[in-house]
Design an enzyme around this catalytic site. Sequence first.
Site, PDB file in Angstrom:
ATOM      1  N   CYS A 121      -4.836  -3.108   3.183  1.00 13.93           N
ATOM      2  CA  CYS A 121      -4.542  -2.877   4.593  1.00 13.93           C
ATOM      3  C   CYS A 121      -5.697  -3.236   5.527  1.00 13.93           C
ATOM      4  O   CYS A 121      -5.959  -4.405   5.766  1.00 13.93           O
ATOM      5  CB  CYS A 121      -4.084  -1.433   4.784  1.00 13.93           C
ATOM      6  SG  CYS A 121      -3.181  -1.168   6.333  1.00 13.93           S
ATOM      7  N   GLU A 129      -6.311   8.668   7.578  1.00 18.70           N
ATOM      8  CA  GLU A 129      -6.864   8.197   6.304  1.00 18.70           C
ATOM      9  C   GLU A 129      -8.264   8.751   6.062  1.00 18.70           C
ATOM     10  O   GLU A 129      -8.654   9.004   4.919  1.00 18.70           O
ATOM     11  CB  GLU A 129      -6.863   6.668   6.246  1.00 18.70           C
ATOM     12  CG  GLU A 129      -5.459   6.097   6.143  1.00 18.70           C
ATOM     13  CD  GLU A 129      -5.453   4.632   5.763  1.00 18.70           C
ATOM     14  OE1 GLU A 129      -6.126   4.265   4.778  1.00 18.70           O
ATOM     15  OE2 GLU A 129      -4.778   3.853   6.468  1.00 18.70           O
ATOM     16  N   LYS A 176      -9.831   1.690  -1.650  1.00 14.46           N
ATOM     17  CA  LYS A 176      -9.986   1.173  -0.290  1.00 14.46           C
ATOM     18  C   LYS A 176     -11.313   1.578   0.338  1.00 14.46           C
ATOM     19  O   LYS A 176     -11.692   2.752   0.333  1.00 14.46           O
ATOM     20  CB  LYS A 176      -8.819   1.675   0.571  1.00 14.46           C
ATOM     21  CG  LYS A 176      -8.742   1.076   1.959  1.00 14.46           C
ATOM     22  CD  LYS A 176      -7.444   1.527   2.615  1.00 14.46           C
ATOM     23  CE  LYS A 176      -7.269   1.009   4.012  1.00 14.46           C
ATOM     24  NZ  LYS A 176      -5.972   1.459   4.588  1.00 14.46           N
ATOM     25  N   ASN A 204      -7.421   5.923  -1.600  1.00 14.20           N
ATOM     26  CA  ASN A 204      -6.302   5.026  -1.334  1.00 14.20           C
ATOM     27  C   ASN A 204      -6.511   3.842  -2.273  1.00 14.20           C
ATOM     28  O   ASN A 204      -7.429   3.045  -2.078  1.00 14.20           O
ATOM     29  CB  ASN A 204      -6.309   4.598   0.131  1.00 14.20           C
ATOM     30  CG  ASN A 204      -5.061   3.851   0.544  1.00 14.20           C
ATOM     31  OD1 ASN A 204      -4.358   3.311  -0.291  1.00 14.20           O
ATOM     32  ND2 ASN A 204      -4.810   3.807   1.842  1.00 14.20           N
ATOM     33  N   ASN A 220       0.391  -0.778   5.218  1.00 10.19           N
ATOM     34  CA  ASN A 220       1.367  -0.025   6.020  1.00 10.19           C
ATOM     35  C   ASN A 220       0.774  -0.010   7.421  1.00 10.19           C
ATOM     36  O   ASN A 220      -0.198   0.716   7.673  1.00 10.19           O
ATOM     37  CB  ASN A 220       1.502   1.421   5.548  1.00 10.19           C
ATOM     38  CG  ASN A 220       2.308   1.614   4.277  1.00 10.19           C
ATOM     39  OD1 ASN A 220       2.988   2.617   4.111  1.00 10.19           O
ATOM     40  ND2 ASN A 220       2.236   0.672   3.354  1.00 10.19           N
ATOM     41  N   GLU A 275       0.852  -1.187   0.000  1.00 14.34           N
ATOM     42  CA  GLU A 275       0.000   0.000   0.000  1.00 14.34           C
ATOM     43  C   GLU A 275       0.891   1.242   0.000  1.00 14.34           C
ATOM     44  O   GLU A 275       1.975   1.252   0.592  1.00 14.34           O
ATOM     45  CB  GLU A 275      -0.865  -0.026   1.266  1.00 14.34           C
ATOM     46  CG  GLU A 275      -1.735   1.203   1.496  1.00 14.34           C
ATOM     47  CD  GLU A 275      -2.394   1.185   2.877  1.00 14.34           C
ATOM     48  OE1 GLU A 275      -3.565   1.552   2.974  1.00 14.34           O
ATOM     49  OE2 GLU A 275      -1.722   0.786   3.855  1.00 14.34           O
TER      50      GLU A 275
END
Length: 316
Positions: free
Chosen positions: A170, A144, A125, A108, A195, A48
């Site tokens: 993730c 995020e 995401k 993302n 991550n 990611e």
Amino acid sequence: MMKRPFGIAVAQLGPIQPSDSRASAVARLVEMMREAASLGARMVVFPELALTTFFPRYWMSDEDAIERYFEKSMPSAQTQILFDTSKNLGIGFYLGYAELTTDGHRFNTSILVDQTGKIVGRYRKIHLPGHADHKVGKPFQHLEKKYFEVGNEGFHVWQTMDARIGMCLCNDRRWTETWRVLALQGADIVAVGYNTPSVNIHWPEPPHLRMHSHLISLQAAAYQNTTWIAAAGKAGLEDGCHLFAGSVIVSPAGEILAQTQSEDDEVIYCKADLALADTFRQHIFNYGAHRRPEHYRLITERTGVGDPLGKEPDPS
């Protein structure tokens, strides 16, 4: 049952510091792509946000984040070499990055590229972790929810490179719904980049339990959803913040067949037999024969314990 061999590689990244350039990050990815191809991989999975440091740890303006960390096109002038190398070597890849759309939306994102260097799939995401407010006094942020919108394209599986390949990112790996939606589309392989900080800023969670939950999430998902999982992390000390490693390739039996041994750039490889997933689908998790979706209604009727669909739990 006839074997279906498929060489899978996972390319873990060591830390990318804020001062590191895109070009230096891409050069590291190209080097690992070459190594993966030399091992016999048909596809290599990168982490990611593989082109930059994990920038959601910083509080900054949206404009500053966009200028410094988001990709306005893919491929770009700086990433084109990845696609050229993919075509030249005949190896596909999965890549995570921060996407800025032409109409100004931010996601993302991960892409799936086939062995000809062509983008064949995109995932944005869905399960965004963290917060959008500035948590003053914390050692770092996890923003995020500030920098990205919730993905708007769902979970999909692409028929490519003689396999059915799905993607997630993730935090998605911790949610059972992610895997079952992909499993119901017949995913042979699911690629996931991550991550993940070793420190939980919300409560004192022991680091060893964070690694344990990471691995058990992937092992249980692979087994219960009859799929191979290739999980690539970015690891090590980025600007004083530690990201854990634990990049793995997991079989549909839930067995870890390859795992990184360092927190540096490292390639792992497995010659997977995709037919193993077919065996599990036939003899253990035969969805058509045994699933009872009429009894699973709460999954789509509630977002949380006792909460009707669409109502967010009280954050307090």
